[in-house]
Design a protein around this motif. Structure first.
Motif, PDB file in Angstrom:
ATOM      1  N   ARG A  23       4.248  -4.098  -0.255  1.00 31.01           N
ATOM      2  CA  ARG A  23       4.331  -4.634   1.073  1.00 31.01           C
ATOM      3  C   ARG A  23       2.971  -5.025   1.527  1.00 31.01           C
ATOM      4  N   ARG A  24       1.963  -4.048   1.447  1.00 32.84           N
ATOM      5  CA  ARG A  24       0.488  -4.182   1.915  1.00 32.84           C
ATOM      6  C   ARG A  24      -0.312  -5.183   1.119  1.00 32.84           C
ATOM      7  N   THR A  25       0.250  -5.539  -0.032  1.00 33.15           N
ATOM      8  CA  THR A  25      -0.603  -6.625  -0.873  1.00 33.15           C
ATOM      9  C   THR A  25      -0.575  -8.000   0.174  1.00 33.15           C
ATOM     10  N   SER A  26      -1.636  -8.871  -0.315  1.00 25.98           N
ATOM     11  CA  SER A  26      -1.709 -10.041   0.326  1.00 25.98           C
ATOM     12  C   SER A  26      -1.873 -10.998  -0.575  1.00 25.98           C
ATOM     13  N   ALA A  77      -1.177 -14.298  -2.597  1.00 23.65           N
ATOM     14  CA  ALA A  77      -0.101 -15.423  -2.284  1.00 23.65           C
ATOM     15  C   ALA A  77       1.035 -15.185  -3.356  1.00 23.65           C
ATOM     16  N   ARG A 132       3.843 -13.161  -2.675  1.00 23.38           N
ATOM     17  CA  ARG A 132       4.991 -13.389  -1.481  1.00 23.38           C
ATOM     18  C   ARG A 132       6.351 -13.161  -1.600  1.00 23.38           C
ATOM     19  N   ARG A 168       7.131  -9.675  -1.679  1.00 23.47           N
ATOM     20  CA  ARG A 168       6.958  -8.946  -0.639  1.00 23.47           C
ATOM     21  C   ARG A 168       8.371  -8.981   0.306  1.00 23.47           C
ATOM     22  N   ARG A 170      -7.730   1.156   9.216  1.00 27.22           N
ATOM     23  CA  ARG A 170      -7.939  -0.007   8.227  1.00 27.22           C
ATOM     24  C   ARG A 170      -9.509   0.392   7.989  1.00 27.22           C
TER      25      ARG A 170
END
Lengths: 245, 224, 229
Positions: free
Chosen positions: C50-53, C55, C58, C61, C125
């Motif tokens: 859930r912390r990945t970004s 695409a 998605r 996630r 962060r």
């Protein structure tokens, strides 16, 4: 050809354009300070250069080689040569001083342990933390933490050092111990980009000063020009305001 | 595996299941407020009481929070008749759940009482507030801020926990699901629909509680 | 009623009954620990996911969020039934203990993933940015910087959750798993007084749960004040 060539750099944060076309050329061994009102994009420029807030448009060339901020390989290459020191030090809280300085060269670059530890010891001695190798960040004062952070940034022998308001979070009596370290570094010939509010320090160490306003560089010149005979109205206003007291 | 899902047989029973859901809410409500009533005394006693009261309340909390509610109710349901007290299943479940939630709520409410720092009360008294004003302007807002989220979450937790009543043939949501599945034999479908009702029920409760928190207590509570 | 207890006591406190209850206790513990360990591992995976970004991750996630939000809102008893009726037709050889353990996994994954996610989020962060500019891989940042700082936020509520699940596994008795609660029913069905039978079972749960909850409370106060080591 400069060491670092920034052309038409744009950067946005959410919907806001923070950098609107920044042009700046920095030669090898130069110390360039960025000044300007808060919100003018000085810190964002540094963060953008090292890829933390990647540019939306424009080019950055390092030694004539363009950086592709979307490419992991290119970004790694960039960060091997460029280091940053943050306002809030950002030392790894779970590692002691020595580990903070050695973790990247040892674990990431897989360099020889003996050599890494020797360099780290030298660096820590140089920044005046030689007696606190085993201390954890939360046991140190802000000034001490910042000096460790500088040693950590130098441990990978970067060619370019970015200093992002490194004294702004410090107690006033701690500012000089950090500035002394930076002054010492400028003699090494390492290329530096400094964002600072310490104007007398900026005046003293910079080879050139870049005045930023509203997301772009409005004037670049030697400190004498910027502080004593600025050409741009906005520089005059800003310098007039800060030098009055 | 060839399995022919037949949800239609469950959907015809939806009103019956929703009736069970209504009982689920009622049980959670009784367990919550009954537990809160006892828990307030427990919390006050735990903070301000003498050594004996504190010890007794502590023992109560430790016992009830370290043993399963199901076995506590079994104990009430099967052991009390030995002493001549016969409880019907729903009563046994309700008593068990109230006693159980009282233990948890004692702990939660105690944290709220402690959170009102003495200094704030003294400060309020020194600027000339009357005790009642101190209560309503200083203590209650503070307590609401610290307690609203944990209490709301606890209520949602009770809604889910009340499903154990089904094991005593109480016809709340899970109980009715068991009834349906034994008659229509579409077990998976029945329990999937039941699970969906629980999800919906708890989402509604969460939204409602955050709304109450925002509007009445001015707390931005993130309810489960 | 007390006469009955005194009268039954010698027959009740026998070696055979002791071993019987200990065996049941072991199964309660087994379900909890195996289920929660797997739940912790998968939950960690979901929290990291859930912390990945990226695409392309998605959909994964969203699936993770859906999973977590769903299973936190279904009673364990209902999950037990669904797992039972789902697994039995597919694999009739599955033991009831295994089926109950699967249900514990499903639940604990959802809850522990939320606990872990909160822990990971508690790390500023800037710590990640520091690691990033030193060319740490995301995995290295997680292993060397984030987790070492997050674990003290994760551990106390995670232990509290396990304590809660020791008690919740009592519902597995409904499947017929001979864990502590079912053992209590068996003892009572054998004719022992419910006061003795369930009383002993309550004591057994207490013996399992109390040390764990003390550990949780201890961790909470200790880790709350300790240095970052």
């Amino acid at each position: 050809m400069g060491h670092l060539e920034i052309r038409n750099l744009h950067c946005s944060y959410g919907a806001d354009d923070i950098l609107k076309s920044v042009d700046l050329s920095v030669d090898r061994g130069e110390v360039v300070s960025l000044i300007g009102p808060s919100g003018s994009g000085k810190s964002t420029l540094l963060r953008s250069l090292i890829g933390l807030t990647p540019p939306r448009m424009g080019t950055v060339e390092l030694d004539g080689e363009e950086i592709n901020y979307r490419n992991r390989q290119s970004l790694r290459h960039l960060r091997d040569k460029m280091a940053i020191v943050f306002q809030q030090y950002n030392l790894f809280q779970n590692m002691n001083v020595f580990r903070n300085v050695t973790v990247a060269p040892l674990k990431i670059k897989k360099r020889d342990k003996g050599a890494v530890e020797k360099t780290a010891t030298e660096l820590l001695d140089r920044v005046g933390i030689g007696d606190k190798h085993q201390a954890y960040p939360d046991e140190l004062s802000g000034g001490q933490q910042q000096r460790v952070a500088i040693a950590r940034a130098l441990a990978l022998a970067p060619e370019i050092l970015l200093l992002d308001e490194v004294t702004s979070a410090l107690d006033p009596e701690r500012v000089n111990e950090v500035l002394d370290v930076i002054r010492d570094l400028t003699r090494d010939g390492i290329t530096m980009l400094i964002v600072s509010h310490e104007m007398s320090f900026v005046k003293e160490v910079s080879t050139r000063v870049a005045m930023m306003d509203a997301g772009s560089v409005v004037e670049v010149g030697p400190p004498e020009q910027i502080f004593d005979a600025p050409k741009e109205q906005r520089t005059r206003d800003f310098v007039g305001k800060i030098l009055r007291h | 595996m060839e399995y022919d899902f037949q949800f239609a047989k469950v959907f015809t029973e939806l009103p019956y299941l929703l009736g069970g859901a209504w009982l689920t809410i009622q049980i959670a409500f009784i367990a919550f407020w009954g537990g809160a009533f006892l828990g307030i005394f427990g919390a006050i006693g735990k903070v301000y009481g003498g050594a004996i009261a504190r010890g007794a309340i502590g023992a109560y909390v430790v016992f009830f929070t370290n043993t399963p509610a199901l076995v506590q109710i079994f104990f009430l349901f099967y052991a009390l008749p030995e002493a001549g007290i016969v409880l019907n299943p729903l009563t046994a479940v309700l008593i068990g759940m109230v006693l159980n939630s009282a233990a948890y709520l004692t702990d939660i409410l105690r944290a709220g009482i402690i959170s009102v720092r003495k200094a704030e009360i003294e400060a309020a008294l020194t600027i000339g507030m009357r005790p009642l004003q101190v209560l309503s302007y200083v203590m209650l807002p503070h307590v609401a801020k610290t307690l609203f989220a944990p209490l709301s979450n606890f209520f949602v937790w009770l809604m889910l926990g009340s499903s154990i009543a089904a094991l005593f043939a109480v016809e709340e949501l899970t109980g009715r699901a068991i009834n349906i599945s034994t008659s229509n034999l579409r077990t998976i479908e029945t329990f999937v629909v039941t699970a969906s009702i629980y999800i919906l029920l708890t989402i509604i409760a969460s939204l409602f509680l955050s709304f109450i928190g925002r509007t009445v207590f001015r707390v931005k509570a993130k309810v489960m | 009623m007390f006469e009955r207890i005194i009268e039954e006591a010698p027959r009740f406190f026998t070696y055979y009954n002791l071993m019987f209850v200990l065996g049941a206790m072991w199964r309660t513990l087994l379900m909890t620990l195996v289920g929660c360990s797997i739940g912790f591992t998968v939950g960690l995976g979901l929290a990291v996911l859930r912390r990945t970004s990226a695409a392309w991750l998605r959909p994964a996630r969203y699936a993770a969020i859906l999973y977590v939000e769903t299973f936190r809102r279904i009673p364990f008893l209902v999950v037990l039934f669904i797992v039972l009726y789902f697994i039995q037709p597919i694999y009739s050889g599955a033991s009831l203990l295994a089926i109950a353990t699967v249900a514990v996994c499903l639940m604990s994954t959802a809850f522990l993933s939320e606990i872990i996610r909160a822990g990971l989020e508690s790390v500023p962060r800037q710590q990640m940015e520091s690691a990033e500019v030193l060319n740490f891989h995301p995995g290295q940042t997680l292993a060397w910087v984030i987790l070492p700082q997050a674990w003290k936020v994760i551990l106390p509520p995670a232990v509290a959750f396990v304590v809660m699940f020791v008690k919740d596994t009592s519902l597995a008795s409904q499947l017929g798993v001979v864990e502590l609660t079912y053992a209590g029913k068996i003892l009572v069905n054998k004719g022992f007084s419910p006061l003795l039978g369930f009383g002993a079972i309550l004591a057994a749960y207490f013996i399992l749960s109390y040390p764990l909850s003390r550990l949780g409370a201890h961790l909470e106060t200790r880790l709350g004040t300790s240095r970052n080591t």
